[in-house]
Design an enzyme around this catalytic site. Structure first.
Site, PDB file in Angstrom:
ATOM      1  N   ASN A   1      36.859  61.109  63.674  1.00 26.73           N
ATOM      2  CA  ASN A   1      36.917  59.944  62.777  1.00 26.73           C
ATOM      3  C   ASN A   1      37.205  58.693  63.603  1.00 26.73           C
ATOM      4  O   ASN A   1      37.363  58.759  64.817  1.00 26.73           O
ATOM      5  CB  ASN A   1      37.967  60.163  61.679  1.00 26.73           C
ATOM      6  CG  ASN A   1      39.342  60.408  62.270  1.00 26.73           C
ATOM      7  OD1 ASN A   1      39.893  59.563  62.951  1.00 26.73           O
ATOM      8  ND2 ASN A   1      39.895  61.596  62.041  1.00 26.73           N
TER       9      ASN A   1
ATOM     10  N   ASP B   1      39.974  66.743  59.213  1.00 26.97           N
ATOM     11  CA  ASP B   1      40.375  67.598  58.094  1.00 26.97           C
ATOM     12  C   ASP B   1      39.584  68.892  58.015  1.00 26.97           C
ATOM     13  O   ASP B   1      39.981  69.826  57.338  1.00 26.97           O
ATOM     14  CB  ASP B   1      40.192  66.846  56.766  1.00 26.97           C
ATOM     15  CG  ASP B   1      41.247  65.778  56.592  1.00 26.97           C
ATOM     16  OD1 ASP B   1      42.413  66.064  56.913  1.00 26.97           O
ATOM     17  OD2 ASP B   1      40.900  64.659  56.154  1.00 26.97           O
TER      18      ASP B   1
ATOM     19  N   PHE C   1      51.859  59.464  56.926  1.00 30.68           N
ATOM     20  CA  PHE C   1      51.051  58.322  56.511  1.00 30.68           C
ATOM     21  C   PHE C   1      50.140  58.788  55.388  1.00 30.68           C
ATOM     22  O   PHE C   1      49.808  59.975  55.296  1.00 30.68           O
ATOM     23  CB  PHE C   1      50.191  57.808  57.677  1.00 30.68           C
ATOM     24  CG  PHE C   1      50.932  56.841  58.557  1.00 30.68           C
ATOM     25  CD1 PHE C   1      51.958  57.278  59.378  1.00 30.68           C
ATOM     26  CD2 PHE C   1      50.601  55.485  58.564  1.00 30.68           C
ATOM     27  CE1 PHE C   1      52.660  56.392  60.181  1.00 30.68           C
ATOM     28  CE2 PHE C   1      51.289  54.593  59.365  1.00 30.68           C
ATOM     29  CZ  PHE C   1      52.319  55.037  60.172  1.00 30.68           C
TER      30      PHE C   1
ATOM     31  N   LYS D   1      51.397  62.782  47.790  1.00 28.68           N
ATOM     32  CA  LYS D   1      51.315  63.399  49.127  1.00 28.68           C
ATOM     33  C   LYS D   1      52.709  63.643  49.690  1.00 28.68           C
ATOM     34  O   LYS D   1      52.977  64.667  50.293  1.00 28.68           O
ATOM     35  CB  LYS D   1      50.574  62.444  50.084  1.00 28.68           C
ATOM     36  CG  LYS D   1      49.195  62.936  50.435  1.00 28.68           C
ATOM     37  CD  LYS D   1      48.462  61.976  51.333  1.00 28.68           C
ATOM     38  CE  LYS D   1      46.992  62.005  50.938  1.00 28.68           C
ATOM     39  NZ  LYS D   1      46.189  61.028  51.630  1.00 28.68           N
TER      40      LYS D   1
HETATM   41  N1  CTP Z   1      47.709  65.201  58.216  1.00 26.45           N
HETATM   42  C1  CTP Z   1      48.125  66.407  58.731  1.00 26.45           C
HETATM   43  N2  CTP Z   1      47.234  67.413  58.921  1.00 26.45           N
HETATM   44  C2  CTP Z   1      45.940  67.263  58.559  1.00 26.45           C
HETATM   45  C3  CTP Z   1      45.508  66.030  57.974  1.00 26.45           C
HETATM   46  C4  CTP Z   1      46.430  65.030  57.823  1.00 26.45           C
HETATM   47  O1  CTP Z   1      49.313  66.539  59.061  1.00 26.45           O
HETATM   48  N3  CTP Z   1      45.103  68.259  58.743  1.00 26.45           N
HETATM   49  C5  CTP Z   1      48.697  64.118  58.045  1.00 26.45           C
HETATM   50  C6  CTP Z   1      48.292  62.747  58.550  1.00 26.45           C
HETATM   51  O2  CTP Z   1      48.673  62.555  59.885  1.00 26.45           O
HETATM   52  C7  CTP Z   1      49.075  61.828  57.628  1.00 26.45           C
HETATM   53  C8  CTP Z   1      49.185  62.619  56.334  1.00 26.45           C
HETATM   54  O3  CTP Z   1      48.911  63.990  56.674  1.00 26.45           O
HETATM   55  O4  CTP Z   1      50.365  61.576  58.101  1.00 26.45           O
HETATM   56  C9  CTP Z   1      48.196  62.185  55.266  1.00 26.45           C
HETATM   57  O5  CTP Z   1      46.910  62.141  55.792  1.00 26.45           O
HETATM   58  P1  CTP Z   1      45.685  61.676  54.908  1.00 26.45           P
HETATM   59  O6  CTP Z   1      44.462  61.669  55.744  1.00 26.45           O
HETATM   60  O7  CTP Z   1      46.068  60.437  54.162  1.00 26.45           O
HETATM   61  O8  CTP Z   1      45.636  62.779  53.807  1.00 26.45           O
HETATM   62  P2  CTP Z   1      45.211  64.270  53.786  1.00 26.45           P
HETATM   63  O9  CTP Z   1      46.453  65.099  53.880  1.00 26.45           O
HETATM   64  O10 CTP Z   1      44.171  64.548  54.814  1.00 26.45           O
HETATM   65  O11 CTP Z   1      44.657  64.369  52.305  1.00 26.45           O
HETATM   66  P3  CTP Z   1      43.339  63.703  51.657  1.00 26.45           P
HETATM   67  O12 CTP Z   1      42.309  63.602  52.764  1.00 26.45           O
HETATM   68  O13 CTP Z   1      42.998  64.661  50.586  1.00 26.45           O
HETATM   69  O14 CTP Z   1      43.729  62.347  51.115  1.00 26.45           O
END
Ligand code: CTP
Length: 393
Positions: free
Chosen positions: A208, A277, A323, A337
């Site tokens: 990303n 993700d 975050f 979250k």
């Molecule tokens: N994060 C994590 N592990 C992942 C993805 C994200 O620990 N595999 C963490 C990020 O570093 C951030 C938080 O989770 O601190 C939220 O990340 P975000 O991208 O906003 O959300 P997601 O958990 O990926 O959920 P969604 O994409 O459904 O909004």
């Protein structure tokens, strides 16, 4: 920034590293500091006072006997300064300072200093290693003078060795650290930054746009505020700050493994990374070949582990900060979250706002906690970092 509004007196003696001091003045002025300059006679042989005056925007002092309207330069310049930095500091200047000599404006100013004195030695390696110089440096340090030690490398005298004055950016960072209150001393902070990569084949991957700037800013400010900082990061577009322990990783799984090792010994985890993700179900060992025109190619992907959730499950007494990158119902989604991932705080980021997207140097966030809801205006990523770190005081 801690340098903004600070008044720094820069003492310049005659060494070839003097060109770095000019760049330093520019960095200091850009950061909002006010600079004044004292030069030795030898320094004026390398660069004219006019050049320094143009960079500092103030009169340059060179003469011990110049006095006007009761302003006595060697006494009054440091009375008004927050720090006196001597860069470059030649072997001769260090020797004079160590022995209390004051036969020119710079050395007299150092002897009469009313503010902290910092020296950045610069000289030939043999002069630097000479026991006379080494002992002079020890004497100065014992008396509370701060020494920014020279680096090893190519010297202007065509030799390799120790004696290179730190670069302007390093001197700037050292001054910035000097002026930062060490309110996080004794705290171990684990920070993550940047994207992770999930490989499709040996030359392709899913990732990303994260630049890593926010995570790196947190690591830099935490280190300056006295914390012991480890940065676990993917491919970031900015350098890892000095004095920060550096653990580079590639995939989300690698990041999780690195963090699992570090987490038990940390006090705080700040998860500013944007881990990928999902990942391809299989990583091809050979490069995937092209298809004939018009054919559809399909890849199956699997969700990667949720790092925060996994680590929050291992929590003893760590503070865990995440975050939330959102595009709608920002606070509502961020709170969900925070609860789902069992976080102490979450930093909600609306990436649809101008000035808050991945590659910007600014951010617009709201910090949420069980009893916290702090909506911040547009700030630099360093200022956002400080706001987050303030939660730990
Ligand atoms: N994060 C994590 N592990 C992942 C993805 C994200 O620990 N595999 C963490 C990020 O570093 C951030 C938080 O989770 O601190 C939220 O990340 P975000 O991208 O906003 O959300 P997601 O958990 O990926 O959920 P969604 O994409 O459904 O909004």
């Amino acid at each position: 920034m801690s340098l903004s509004g600070k008044r720094i007196l820069v003492g310049v003696s005659g060494g070839i590293a003097i060109y770095k001091t000019l760049e330093l003045l520019s960095l200091l002025n850009k950061a909002g500091a006010e600079t004044h300059v004292v030069m030795t006679e030898s320094a004026t042989r390398f660069v004219t006072p006019l050049t320094f005056q143009t960079m500092s925007q103030h009169k340059v002092y060179t003469d011990l006997f110049e006095e006007s309207d009761g302003f006595i330069p060697h006494i009054d310049l440091t009375r008004e300064a927050d720090a006196f930095l001597i860069a470059p500091a030649t072997a001769n200047v260090l020797a004079k300072m160590a022995h209390g000599m004051a036969d020119d404006l710079l050395s007299a100013t150092a002897l009469a200093a009313h503010c902290p004195v910092i020296v950045a030695p610069a000289m030939n390696v043999v002069m630097y290693q000479n026991p006379a110089t080494q002992e002079n440096l020890q004497i100065l340090e014992k008396r509370g003078i701060h020494v920014l030690y020279p680096n090893e490398g190519w010297l202007a005298c065509q030799e390799v060795g120790t004696g290179r004055m730190p670069e302007a950016t390093e001197l700037f960072e050292a001054l910035d650290t000097f002026f930062t209150e060490k309110d996080l001393a004794g705290t171990k902070i684990l920070v993550t930054a940047g994207p992770t990569k999930e490989r499709l084949d040996p030359v392709r991957f899913l990732t990303n746009d994260s630049s890593g700037k926010q995570g790196v800013a947190i690591a830099r400010r935490a280190q300056k505020r006295g914390a012991e900082v480890t940065l676990v990061h993917g491919d970031i577009k900015v350098p890892v700050p000095i004095h920060v322990r550096d653990i580079p990783v590639e995939s989300t799984e690698d990041m999780l493994e690195a963090l699992k090792k570090e987490f038990p010994a940390t006090d705080v985890l700040i998860m500013a990374a944007a881990p990928a993700d999902f990942r391809p179900v299989e990583e091809q060992t050979q490069k995937i070949k092209g298809l004939d025109d018009g054919k559809v190619r399909a890849f199956s992907v699997l969700d990667t582990p949720d790092i925060l959730r996994t680590l929050a499950g291992m929590k003893t007494d760590q503070v865990v900060i995440g975050f939330a990158t959102e595009t709608e119902k920002v606070l509502e989604h961020a709170r969900e979250k925070m609860e789902k991932k069992q976080l102490d705080f979450i930093v909600a980021n609306d990436v649809t706002k101008e000035g808050a997207a991945f590659d910007y140097d600014t951010n617009i966030v709201t910090i949420l906690g069980e009893e916290v809801e702090k909506s911040l205006p547009i700030l630099s990523k360093e200022e956002v970092a400080d706001q987050i770190l303030d939660l730990l005081r």
